[in-house]
Design a protein around this motif. Structure first.
Motif, PDB file in Angstrom:
ATOM      1  N   SER A  41      44.042  60.733  72.201  1.00 46.37           N
ATOM      2  CA  SER A  41      44.920  61.564  73.050  1.00 46.37           C
ATOM      3  C   SER A  41      44.093  62.616  73.788  1.00 46.37           C
ATOM      4  O   SER A  41      42.989  62.983  73.356  1.00 46.37           O
ATOM      5  CB  SER A  41      45.975  62.256  72.186  1.00 46.37           C
ATOM      6  OG  SER A  41      45.336  63.184  71.321  1.00 46.37           O
ATOM      7  N   TRP A  42      44.662  63.124  74.853  1.00 46.60           N
ATOM      8  CA  TRP A  42      44.070  64.264  75.581  1.00 46.60           C
ATOM      9  C   TRP A  42      43.842  65.423  74.617  1.00 46.60           C
ATOM     10  O   TRP A  42      42.799  66.086  74.641  1.00 46.60           O
ATOM     11  CB  TRP A  42      45.023  64.650  76.713  1.00 46.60           C
ATOM     12  CG  TRP A  42      44.668  65.921  77.418  1.00 46.60           C
ATOM     13  CD1 TRP A  42      45.160  67.168  77.175  1.00 46.60           C
ATOM     14  CD2 TRP A  42      43.730  66.066  78.508  1.00 46.60           C
ATOM     15  NE1 TRP A  42      44.593  68.083  78.028  1.00 46.60           N
ATOM     16  CE2 TRP A  42      43.718  67.432  78.848  1.00 46.60           C
ATOM     17  CE3 TRP A  42      42.911  65.172  79.203  1.00 46.60           C
ATOM     18  CZ2 TRP A  42      42.919  67.934  79.868  1.00 46.60           C
ATOM     19  CZ3 TRP A  42      42.106  65.683  80.219  1.00 46.60           C
ATOM     20  CH2 TRP A  42      42.113  67.038  80.539  1.00 46.60           C
ATOM     21  N   GLU A  43      44.807  65.633  73.749  1.00 46.90           N
ATOM     22  CA  GLU A  43      44.734  66.702  72.747  1.00 46.90           C
ATOM     23  C   GLU A  43      43.512  66.536  71.831  1.00 46.90           C
ATOM     24  O   GLU A  43      42.728  67.468  71.662  1.00 46.90           O
ATOM     25  CB  GLU A  43      46.052  66.662  71.944  1.00 46.90           C
ATOM     26  CG  GLU A  43      46.170  67.671  70.833  1.00 46.90           C
ATOM     27  CD  GLU A  43      46.551  69.054  71.338  1.00 46.90           C
ATOM     28  OE1 GLU A  43      46.846  69.175  72.554  1.00 46.90           O
ATOM     29  OE2 GLU A  43      46.516  69.997  70.525  1.00 46.90           O
ATOM     30  N   ASP A  44      43.323  65.351  71.265  1.00 42.32           N
ATOM     31  CA  ASP A  44      42.150  65.114  70.406  1.00 42.32           C
ATOM     32  C   ASP A  44      40.861  65.377  71.179  1.00 42.32           C
ATOM     33  O   ASP A  44      39.943  66.043  70.695  1.00 42.32           O
ATOM     34  CB  ASP A  44      42.076  63.640  69.955  1.00 42.32           C
ATOM     35  CG  ASP A  44      43.143  63.262  68.927  1.00 42.32           C
ATOM     36  OD1 ASP A  44      43.702  64.163  68.283  1.00 42.32           O
ATOM     37  OD2 ASP A  44      43.394  62.044  68.791  1.00 42.32           O
TER      38      ASP A  44
ATOM     39  N   GLY B 172      42.075  55.019  56.922  1.00 39.83           N
ATOM     40  CA  GLY B 172      40.782  54.944  56.257  1.00 39.83           C
ATOM     41  C   GLY B 172      39.624  54.999  57.230  1.00 39.83           C
ATOM     42  O   GLY B 172      39.808  55.075  58.444  1.00 39.83           O
ATOM     43  N   ARG B 173      38.423  54.966  56.689  1.00 44.82           N
ATOM     44  CA  ARG B 173      37.224  54.890  57.518  1.00 44.82           C
ATOM     45  C   ARG B 173      37.080  53.469  58.041  1.00 44.82           C
ATOM     46  O   ARG B 173      37.649  52.533  57.477  1.00 44.82           O
ATOM     47  CB  ARG B 173      36.003  55.294  56.692  1.00 44.82           C
ATOM     48  CG  ARG B 173      36.090  56.727  56.179  1.00 44.82           C
ATOM     49  CD  ARG B 173      34.947  57.045  55.234  1.00 44.82           C
ATOM     50  NE  ARG B 173      33.677  57.155  55.937  1.00 44.82           N
ATOM     51  CZ  ARG B 173      33.203  58.288  56.449  1.00 44.82           C
ATOM     52  NH1 ARG B 173      33.894  59.405  56.364  1.00 44.82           N
ATOM     53  NH2 ARG B 173      32.036  58.305  57.053  1.00 44.82           N
ATOM     54  N   ILE B 174      36.345  53.326  59.113  1.00 45.56           N
ATOM     55  CA  ILE B 174      36.085  51.998  59.664  1.00 45.56           C
ATOM     56  C   ILE B 174      34.577  51.777  59.688  1.00 45.56           C
ATOM     57  O   ILE B 174      33.805  52.744  59.714  1.00 45.56           O
ATOM     58  CB  ILE B 174      36.681  51.848  61.084  1.00 45.56           C
ATOM     59  CG1 ILE B 174      36.104  52.897  62.038  1.00 45.56           C
ATOM     60  CG2 ILE B 174      38.211  51.926  61.048  1.00 45.56           C
ATOM     61  CD1 ILE B 174      36.501  52.679  63.497  1.00 45.56           C
TER      62      ILE B 174
ATOM     63  N   PRO C 272      37.726  57.656  62.228  1.00 48.97           N
ATOM     64  CA  PRO C 272      38.287  57.759  63.577  1.00 48.97           C
ATOM     65  C   PRO C 272      39.198  58.987  63.674  1.00 48.97           C
ATOM     66  O   PRO C 272      40.103  59.141  62.864  1.00 48.97           O
ATOM     67  CB  PRO C 272      39.098  56.467  63.746  1.00 48.97           C
ATOM     68  CG  PRO C 272      38.958  55.697  62.484  1.00 48.97           C
ATOM     69  CD  PRO C 272      38.344  56.576  61.446  1.00 48.97           C
ATOM     70  N   ILE C 273      38.933  59.837  64.627  1.00 49.67           N
ATOM     71  CA  ILE C 273      39.755  61.042  64.822  1.00 49.67           C
ATOM     72  C   ILE C 273      41.127  60.629  65.355  1.00 49.67           C
ATOM     73  O   ILE C 273      41.241  59.749  66.195  1.00 49.67           O
ATOM     74  CB  ILE C 273      39.067  62.001  65.821  1.00 49.67           C
ATOM     75  CG1 ILE C 273      37.705  62.455  65.301  1.00 49.67           C
ATOM     76  CG2 ILE C 273      39.954  63.212  66.147  1.00 49.67           C
ATOM     77  CD1 ILE C 273      37.722  63.199  63.993  1.00 49.67           C
ATOM     78  N   GLY C 274      42.156  61.276  64.852  1.00 48.71           N
ATOM     79  CA  GLY C 274      43.507  61.055  65.382  1.00 48.71           C
ATOM     80  C   GLY C 274      44.193  59.820  64.850  1.00 48.71           C
ATOM     81  O   GLY C 274      45.260  59.443  65.310  1.00 48.71           O
TER      82      GLY C 274
ATOM     83  N   GLU D 248      27.688  62.942  62.960  1.00 48.56           N
ATOM     84  CA  GLU D 248      28.389  63.461  61.772  1.00 48.56           C
ATOM     85  C   GLU D 248      29.352  62.443  61.176  1.00 48.56           C
ATOM     86  O   GLU D 248      30.075  62.766  60.227  1.00 48.56           O
ATOM     87  CB  GLU D 248      29.174  64.727  62.141  1.00 48.56           C
ATOM     88  CG  GLU D 248      28.297  65.863  62.606  1.00 48.56           C
ATOM     89  CD  GLU D 248      29.062  66.949  63.361  1.00 48.56           C
ATOM     90  OE1 GLU D 248      28.540  68.071  63.463  1.00 48.56           O
ATOM     91  OE2 GLU D 248      30.174  66.684  63.864  1.00 48.56           O
ATOM     92  N   ALA D 249      29.416  61.235  61.745  1.00 56.01           N
ATOM     93  CA  ALA D 249      30.229  60.124  61.213  1.00 56.01           C
ATOM     94  C   ALA D 249      31.729  60.229  61.489  1.00 56.01           C
ATOM     95  O   ALA D 249      32.537  59.770  60.698  1.00 56.01           O
ATOM     96  CB  ALA D 249      29.950  59.875  59.738  1.00 56.01           C
ATOM     97  N   TRP D 250      32.092  60.843  62.614  1.00 56.99           N
ATOM     98  CA  TRP D 250      33.462  60.708  63.116  1.00 56.99           C
ATOM     99  C   TRP D 250      33.373  60.051  64.493  1.00 56.99           C
ATOM    100  O   TRP D 250      32.278  59.988  65.091  1.00 56.99           O
ATOM    101  CB  TRP D 250      34.197  62.052  63.192  1.00 56.99           C
ATOM    102  CG  TRP D 250      33.492  63.141  63.944  1.00 56.99           C
ATOM    103  CD1 TRP D 250      32.699  64.117  63.394  1.00 56.99           C
ATOM    104  CD2 TRP D 250      33.494  63.378  65.359  1.00 56.99           C
ATOM    105  NE1 TRP D 250      32.210  64.941  64.391  1.00 56.99           N
ATOM    106  CE2 TRP D 250      32.684  64.510  65.605  1.00 56.99           C
ATOM    107  CE3 TRP D 250      34.111  62.747  66.446  1.00 56.99           C
ATOM    108  CZ2 TRP D 250      32.470  65.023  66.888  1.00 56.99           C
ATOM    109  CZ3 TRP D 250      33.891  63.261  67.726  1.00 56.99           C
ATOM    110  CH2 TRP D 250      33.069  64.389  67.934  1.00 56.99           C
ATOM    111  N   SER D 251      34.500  59.524  64.977  1.00 52.26           N
ATOM    112  CA  SER D 251      34.441  58.831  66.263  1.00 52.26           C
ATOM    113  C   SER D 251      35.755  58.940  67.027  1.00 52.26           C
ATOM    114  O   SER D 251      36.799  59.261  66.451  1.00 52.26           O
ATOM    115  CB  SER D 251      34.084  57.352  66.061  1.00 52.26           C
ATOM    116  OG  SER D 251      35.117  56.680  65.368  1.00 52.26           O
ATOM    117  N   MET D 252      35.661  58.687  68.324  1.00 48.21           N
ATOM    118  CA  MET D 252      36.835  58.686  69.208  1.00 48.21           C
ATOM    119  C   MET D 252      36.641  57.581  70.237  1.00 48.21           C
ATOM    120  O   MET D 252      35.573  56.988  70.342  1.00 48.21           O
ATOM    121  CB  MET D 252      36.945  60.000  69.988  1.00 48.21           C
ATOM    122  CG  MET D 252      37.237  61.215  69.178  1.00 48.21           C
ATOM    123  SD  MET D 252      38.003  62.467  70.223  1.00 48.21           S
ATOM    124  CE  MET D 252      37.516  63.917  69.316  1.00 48.21           C
ATOM    125  N   VAL D 253      37.701  57.338  71.019  1.00 50.56           N
ATOM    126  CA  VAL D 253      37.616  56.484  72.198  1.00 50.56           C
ATOM    127  C   VAL D 253      38.048  57.344  73.382  1.00 50.56           C
ATOM    128  O   VAL D 253      39.113  57.972  73.332  1.00 50.56           O
ATOM    129  CB  VAL D 253      38.522  55.240  72.061  1.00 50.56           C
ATOM    130  CG1 VAL D 253      38.517  54.429  73.351  1.00 50.56           C
ATOM    131  CG2 VAL D 253      38.061  54.386  70.885  1.00 50.56           C
TER     132      VAL D 253
END
Ligand SMILES: Nc1nc2c(c(=O)[nH]1)N[C@H]1C(S)=C(S)[C@@H](COP(=O)(O)O)O[C@H]1N2
Ligand SMILES: [Mo]
Length: 321
Positions: free
Chosen positions: A73-76, A294-296, A286-288, A141-146
């Motif tokens: 999202s725009w917010e994330d 879970g983790r991917i 994955p954020i949001g 840091e092991a988080w991700s977004m698209v």
């Protein structure tokens, strides 16, 4: 300024993609948009601007490739950031970048090229047709977004400066403005933030110089007005608010590598097989995706191996992390 009016579109620029987008937009207006015609991020931005919010970048070629996951999202994308010039907390960039002024903006281009100089942002951007690119972003840091970026292939921009054959690397620097960037008044990193790529990486068709996200100009917290996006590398390579580009013969020093060389290499290609000294890189959050998601698994080169692995044949990726 980055927004070209529809009148400025030459007939030669009208591609099948833009025809497609307009047709979809027409369908939407006519109330015919069905579930099968999910709106692209650009169309969503169009709807936002219809409602009188920020204008969108009108003449943008819509993305042709999509990653497997839906865009965040725009917010994330605009409230969960890393931009240490505004503080180290994830919400600091959104909260503390209000005094940062991305206009007017100049970029100094130098080093081994035939066309060095000071370029106004508008002159850098206006000769190009902007493109939408929906890319995965994987932070070290092991988080991700698209993220649906809007930008110019870096290659197209760099070729205008006519790099010399002696240029082997490209170095990028973030603006130094401690008055507007509270983090630069503290010794978190050795400011200004600097990053670099090999010329082959910089010239790769996936490498983007972004000026927007979700069809709108970049918010300050995402690196207004101009930031790099290198989707197969850890996020820290995608340097924000760039005011200097230099073609060099030697590998440039880079901020995170200088600050912790064992933890952050020059290449920083996303690699699930090479752990960070303090945590595993095999998976990501994955954020949001919701509290209980879970983790991917993390993919080699962040899922772009087919396109970029060839850049590194013969290189020991364990040593050159
Ligand atoms: N100048 C500068 N660029 C930067 C950073 C930074 O602190 N300063 N953080 C990097 C990191 S660690 C990441 S993950 C991405 C985050 O980009 P985003 O906030 O737009 O998602 O920006 C990168 N670019
Ligand atoms: Mo990051």
């Amino acid at each position: 300024m980055l927004i070209r009016k529809p009148e400025a579109i030459r007939p030669s620029e009208i591609t099948p993609e833009s025809v497609y987008l307009r047709r979809r937009e027409w369908l939407r207006r006519a109330g015919l948009a069905s579930a099968g015609l999910a709106l692209s991020p650009l169309a969503v931005a169009q709807r936002r601007s219809d409602q009188g919010q920020t204008p969108l970048l009108k003449d943008v070629q819509p993305a042709t490739q999509r990653p497997g996951r839906a865009p965040n999202s725009w917010e994330d994308i605009t409230t969960y950031n890393n931009f240490y010039e505004f503080g180290t907390g994830k919400s600091d960039p959104a909260r503390h970048s209000g005094d940062f002024s991305p206009a007017p903006w100049n970029v100094r281009v130098g080093g081994a090229c035939a066309k060095p100089g000071d370029y106004a942002l508008e002159d850098l951007v206006s000769p190009h047709r902007l493109q939408e690119r929906i890319y995965r972003l994987r932070c070290v840091e092991a988080w991700s977004m698209v993220i649906p970026w809007v930008g110019i292939p870096l290659r197209e921009l760099l070729l205008r400066f006519e790099p010399e054959s002696s240029a082997r690397f490209v170095r990028f620097r973030t603006v130094m403005r401690p008055e507007e960037m509270p983090g630069q008044r503290r010794g978190i990193l050795d400011w200004p933030y600097e990053e670099g790529l090999t010329v082959e990486e910089a010239m790769h068709p996936l490498t983007l110089m972004a000026v927007g996200v979700y069809g709108r100009e970049l918010p300050n917290q995402n690196g207004a007005p101009l930031r790099l996006v290198v989707p197969w590398k850890y996020g820290f390579k995608s340097i924000k608010s760039i005011d200097t580009i230099e073609f060099t013969r030697r590998r440039p020093a880079t901020s995170w590598n200088l600050s912790a060389p064992r933890e952050y290499g020059f290449y920083a290609n996303v690699n699930p097989d090479v752990d960070h000294p303090r945590w595993s890189q095999a998976s990501e959050r994955p954020i949001g995706a919701g509290l209980f998601a879970g983790r991917i698994p993390t993919q080699p080169f962040n899922g772009y191996a087919d396109e970029v692995a060839g850049l590194y044949t013969g290189l020991d990726l364990r040593r050159n992390y």
